[in-house]
Write a protein that holds these residues in place. Structure first.
Motif, short mmCIF file in Angstrom:
data_model
loop_
_atom_site.label_atom_id
_atom_site.label_comp_id
_atom_site.label_asym_id
_atom_site.label_seq_id
_atom_site.Cartn_x
_atom_site.Cartn_y
_atom_site.Cartn_z
N CYS A 141 0.85 -1.19 0.00
CA CYS A 141 0.00 0.00 0.00
C CYS A 141 0.89 1.25 0.00
O CYS A 141 1.84 1.35 0.77
N GLU A 142 0.57 2.20 -0.86
CA GLU A 142 1.34 3.44 -0.92
C GLU A 142 0.87 4.39 0.18
O GLU A 142 -0.33 4.62 0.35
N ILE A 143 1.83 4.94 0.92
CA ILE A 143 1.52 5.92 1.96
C ILE A 143 2.30 7.19 1.65
O ILE A 143 3.52 7.15 1.47
N VAL A 144 1.60 8.30 1.57
CA VAL A 144 2.25 9.57 1.24
C VAL A 144 1.84 10.63 2.25
O VAL A 144 0.70 10.66 2.71
N SER A 145 2.78 11.49 2.63
CA SER A 145 2.49 12.52 3.62
C SER A 145 3.39 13.73 3.42
O SER A 145 4.49 13.62 2.86
N GLU A 161 6.41 16.27 -2.16
CA GLU A 161 7.25 17.45 -2.33
C GLU A 161 6.83 18.37 -3.48
O GLU A 161 7.56 19.28 -3.84
N ASP A 162 5.68 18.15 -4.07
CA ASP A 162 5.24 18.99 -5.19
C ASP A 162 4.80 20.37 -4.67
O ASP A 162 3.83 20.48 -3.92
N SER A 163 5.51 21.40 -5.06
CA SER A 163 5.20 22.75 -4.58
C SER A 163 4.09 23.42 -5.38
O SER A 163 3.59 24.48 -5.00
N GLN A 164 3.68 22.80 -6.49
CA GLN A 164 2.66 23.40 -7.35
C GLN A 164 1.24 23.18 -6.82
O GLN A 164 0.35 24.01 -7.04
N SER A 166 -0.92 21.40 -3.33
CA SER A 166 -0.81 20.76 -2.01
C SER A 166 -1.38 19.35 -2.06
O SER A 166 -2.21 19.02 -2.91
N LEU A 167 -0.94 18.53 -1.14
CA LEU A 167 -1.45 17.16 -1.04
C LEU A 167 -2.95 17.18 -0.75
O LEU A 167 -3.71 16.36 -1.27
N TRP A 168 -3.37 18.13 0.06
CA TRP A 168 -4.79 18.31 0.40
C TRP A 168 -5.62 18.53 -0.86
O TRP A 168 -6.65 17.88 -1.07
N ASN A 169 -5.16 19.44 -1.71
CA ASN A 169 -5.91 19.76 -2.94
C ASN A 169 -5.79 18.66 -3.99
O ASN A 169 -6.72 18.42 -4.77
N LEU A 170 -4.64 18.00 -4.04
CA LEU A 170 -4.43 16.95 -5.03
C LEU A 170 -5.48 15.85 -4.89
O LEU A 170 -5.97 15.32 -5.88
N TYR A 171 -5.83 15.53 -3.65
CA TYR A 171 -6.79 14.45 -3.40
C TYR A 171 -8.20 14.98 -3.10
O TYR A 171 -9.07 14.21 -2.69
N GLY A 172 -8.41 16.27 -3.30
CA GLY A 172 -9.75 16.83 -3.17
C GLY A 172 -10.37 16.62 -1.81
O GLY A 172 -11.55 16.27 -1.70
N LEU A 173 -9.60 16.85 -0.75
CA LEU A 173 -10.09 16.54 0.59
C LEU A 173 -11.22 17.47 1.04
O LEU A 173 -12.08 17.06 1.82
N THR A 174 -11.23 18.70 0.54
CA THR A 174 -12.34 19.59 0.89
C THR A 174 -13.66 19.02 0.36
O THR A 174 -14.68 19.01 1.06
N GLY A 175 -13.64 18.51 -0.86
CA GLY A 175 -14.84 17.91 -1.44
C GLY A 175 -15.28 16.67 -0.68
O GLY A 175 -16.48 16.44 -0.47
N ILE A 176 -14.31 15.85 -0.25
CA ILE A 176 -14.63 14.65 0.52
C ILE A 176 -15.27 15.04 1.85
O ILE A 176 -16.27 14.45 2.28
#
Length: 295
Positions: A141-145, A161-164, A166-176
């Motif tokens: 299982c992939e774990i990323v933080s 490490e992607d500065s373009q 955020s991890l939060w936005n990449l996975y759409g956590l606000t929508g979830i």
């Protein structure tokens, strides 16, 4: 539900900063949504006995985190105490020993704890994330933080490490979070679930809505049961659950019970399908594993 990926990150939601663990299945659907600021299952602490409850053969403890805990005396082994104040009594006030939180508290109640017989210094940093990965996640299982506190753990966590973006936005956590905070869950067919938590139980109603006349009641119920199983876990719903399915025949009710039990066996909590009442309501109970998600 097999877990394919875990995201551990933080972000702002409704003017509050949240630290979250979100797991995803092989279809990239969220499986578990854990608020790391309130969920403490698996944590290991040094505990001091505050009060011995002789009437129920248990004791109230205060952990080094400041949180209160509850432990049954029958679980204690005095020979493994860190500090013991009486050779005659099994346990007394001010005795010290290590415990592991076994169940999140509900409201102001203390955390349920287990006694730790074998303990090493490295265990003191054991967190909920360690516990979750050890008990519910398969190898590969992939774990990323992007949170430093978890990158230093013994887990194989990839640093984001992607500065373009955020991890939060990449996975759409606000929508979830928006969806989990809503009591209405829309199904692909056009039907919907209405999930109403109350003090005594959680009530789930199935509405055919835009799906009226397009699918049979049985087809809608089958779709609803699959989503209900997912929502109970995602929202960490526990206790008594009453489901008002669409009216079907007694024979079809039996088929629904078989399918419900199949979903129950895949849950990480203990889920019991009690059957249909005389009014046609499906009764379910689900054990409490983690704290229900709270904003």
């Amino acid at each position: 539900m097999s877990i394919n990926k875990i995201v551990i990150t933080s972000g702002i939601y409704q003017d509050r900063e949240l630290r979250l663990l979100v797991s995803f299945d092989e279809n990239d659907k969220p499986t578990d949504l854990i608020n790391l600021d309130i969920t403490k299952v698996g944590e290991i602490h040094l505990a001091t006995v505050e009060k011995v409850l002789t009437d129920i053969d248990a004791c109230i403890i205060k952990m080094d985190s400041g949180d209160k805990g509850f432990i049954e005396n029958k679980k204690l082994k005095p020979e493994h105490f860190v500090q013991r104040h009486s050779e005659k009594k099994l346990v007394c006030q001010a005795d010290q020993f290590y415990v592991q939180i076994s169940q999140d508290r509900k409201g102001v109640k203390p955390y349920s704890c287990n006694f730790l017989e074998n303990f090493s210094d490295s265990d003191i940093n054991y967190s909920f994330v360690d516990y979750y990965v050890e008990h519910y996640v398969d190898m590969g299982c992939e774990i990323v933080s992007d949170l430093e506190e978890y990158l230093d753990s013994n887990l194989n966590i990839r640093r984001y490490e992607d500065s373009q973006i955020s991890l939060w936005n990449l996975y759409g956590l606000t929508g979830i979070l928006d969806k989990v905070s809503s009591k209405v869950v829309h199904l692909k067919s056009g039907a919907n679930l209405v999930i109403e938590p109350t003090e005594a139980m959680t009530i789930i109603d199935i509405n055919s809505s835009k799906n009226y006349g397009k699918s049979t009641p049985m087809e809608t119920n089958l779709e609803a049961l699959e989503e209900i199983a997912r929502q109970l876990r995602l929202r960490s719903v526990s206790g008594i659950i009453i489901v008002d399915l669409l009216k079907v025949s007694k024979e079809e009710e039996q088929k629904l019970l078989v399918i419900s039990n199949n979903y129950a066996q895949k849950d990480i909590s203990i889920v019991t399908i009690h059957g249909f009442t005389n009014l046609g309501l499906l009764e379910i109970t689900r054990s409490r594993s983690f704290a229900s998600f709270q904003i």
